[in-house]
Design a protein around this motif. Structure first.
Motif, mmCIF file in Angstrom:
data_model
loop_
_atom_site.group_PDB
_atom_site.id
_atom_site.type_symbol
_atom_site.label_atom_id
_atom_site.label_comp_id
_atom_site.label_asym_id
_atom_site.label_seq_id
_atom_site.Cartn_x
_atom_site.Cartn_y
_atom_site.Cartn_z
ATOM 1 N N TYR A 88 0.872 -1.124 -0.081
ATOM 2 C CA TYR A 88 -0.046 -0.124 0.045
ATOM 3 C C TYR A 88 0.921 1.203 -0.056
ATOM 4 O O TYR A 88 0.661 2.015 -0.716
ATOM 5 C CB TYR A 88 -1.008 -0.080 1.238
ATOM 6 N N THR A 192 -8.940 9.838 -5.374
ATOM 7 C CA THR A 192 -9.922 8.353 -5.504
ATOM 8 C C THR A 192 -9.351 7.184 -5.385
ATOM 9 O O THR A 192 -9.552 6.139 -4.635
ATOM 10 C CB THR A 192 -10.876 8.378 -6.554
ATOM 11 N N THR A 193 -8.255 7.038 -6.199
ATOM 12 C CA THR A 193 -7.284 5.930 -6.185
ATOM 13 C C THR A 193 -7.013 5.533 -4.688
ATOM 14 O O THR A 193 -6.527 4.369 -4.320
ATOM 15 C CB THR A 193 -6.036 5.988 -7.200
ATOM 16 N N GLU A 195 -8.004 6.580 -1.877
ATOM 17 C CA GLU A 195 -9.053 6.265 -0.901
ATOM 18 C C GLU A 195 -9.198 4.797 -1.080
ATOM 19 O O GLU A 195 -9.764 4.006 -0.364
ATOM 20 C CB GLU A 195 -10.316 6.958 -1.244
ATOM 21 N N ASN A 196 -9.420 4.094 -2.562
ATOM 22 C CA ASN A 196 -9.661 2.940 -3.033
ATOM 23 C C ASN A 196 -8.702 1.844 -2.277
ATOM 24 O O ASN A 196 -8.753 0.861 -1.820
ATOM 25 C CB ASN A 196 -9.764 2.860 -4.542
ATOM 26 N N THR A 199 -9.165 1.656 1.587
ATOM 27 C CA THR A 199 -9.931 0.682 1.698
ATOM 28 C C THR A 199 -9.749 -0.617 1.444
ATOM 29 O O THR A 199 -10.096 -1.471 2.378
ATOM 30 C CB THR A 199 -11.447 1.195 0.856
ATOM 31 N N ALA A 200 -9.058 -0.970 0.458
ATOM 32 C CA ALA A 200 -8.757 -2.401 0.128
ATOM 33 C C ALA A 200 -7.685 -2.728 1.311
ATOM 34 O O ALA A 200 -7.644 -3.801 1.439
ATOM 35 C CB ALA A 200 -8.091 -2.460 -1.306
#
Length: 280
Positions: A88, A192-193, A195-196, A199-200
């Motif tokens: 990440y 957005t990426t 945050e994604n 979240t992942a």
């Protein structure tokens, strides 16, 4: 000569001593059986391990294996969590680097437009100053008015130049705004990426934690079952041992009872024989 009472006493003593040996043999056999049973179940201090000790050791080895499995599960969980976090972090760094590089490139284009416009504005300003000075100088040098047509063409050319310049500036402003919008859009897409990815990552961590807790719960259940199985096995072995000793004791008691019957019969028979011999 011996009295009949002495003969009775001597014969009874002889018979009693004979069957005392059998009684002792029966008692010794029982004690030996009891010793062997206790050794088999681990109730003696001898070096050999009995069934109970072996069961306890097997249970301990099983529980130790469960504890090691829990430790390995924790190490694997920590490794996967760290690996997921590192992936990440790397993706975020790459995303930030790409976003920054994109924004810097677009900003350089904006800065280049601004620099070009500034230079052209400066050049035009200076040219206007020269033209105006030339016009003023011409007006000073000239004593008469220029022809109307020449004046009209000049003013028209100046007007067209000014219009073209304003249109160019509008186009450049549109280009700058489009570039700024692109920067905004790409930053929003990067957010957005980001945050994604976050979240992942959190979902991955939650899945790993759920899997880890499941493993630990299962190992704890297996460990508790090992304790229960050990308790049940020890109870069963204790019952088996006591039952075997009880059966061996019953055999001994039956043998002793039989010896007593045979002994009494032998004594009575001897008394009758002695009495019959005395009557002759």
């Amino acid at each position: 000569t011996k009295t009949i009472q002495e003969e009775y006493a001597n014969k009874k003593k002889e018979i009693t001593e004979k069957y005392a040996l059998e009684r002792n043999a029966a008692e010794d056999a029982f004690k030996n059986d009891e010793r062997l049973i206790n050794e088999d179940y681990g109730y003696t201090k001898e070096a050999t391990k009995g069934k109970i000790e072996l069961v306890k050791e097997a249970t301990k080895a099983l529980k130790d294996a469960y504890e090691k499995a829990k430790k390995w599960a924790k190490e694997d969980y920590d490794y996967q969590i760290n690996a997921a976090q590192e992936v990440y972090d790397l993706k975020i760094r790459n995303l930030d680097r790409e976003t920054d590089a994109m924004a810097d490139g677009l900003q350089r284009q904006i800065d280049a437009i601004d620099d070009l416009t500034e230079k052209e504005d400066l050049a035009l300003t200076r040219q206007d100053e020269k033209n105006r000075e030339a016009e003023l100088q011409a007006a000073v040098d000239s004593a008469t008015t220029a022809e109307d047509l020449t004046e009209a063409k000049t003013k028209l050319a100046e007007y067209q130049t000014d219009v073209a310049r304003k249109e160019l500036l509008r186009q450049r402003a549109d280009d700058k705004n489009a570039l700024k919008d692109e920067i905004k859009r790409r930053k929003e897409a990067a957010n957005t990426t980001r945050e994604n990815l976050k979240t992942a990552l959190e979902q991955g961590k939650a899945d790993l934690l759920r899997e880890f807790n499941g493993k630990i719960e299962l190992l704890d259940l297996l460990s508790d079952k090992a304790d229960t199985d050990l308790k049940d096995t020890l109870t069963r072995l204790k019952t088996e041992r006591e039952e075997k000793i009880r059966i061996s004791g019953e055999i001994r008691d039956a043998e002793l009872e039989n010896i007593a019957i045979v002994e009494n019969a032998a004594i009575n028979s001897a008394i009758k024989i002695i009495a019959a011999q005395r009557d002759l």
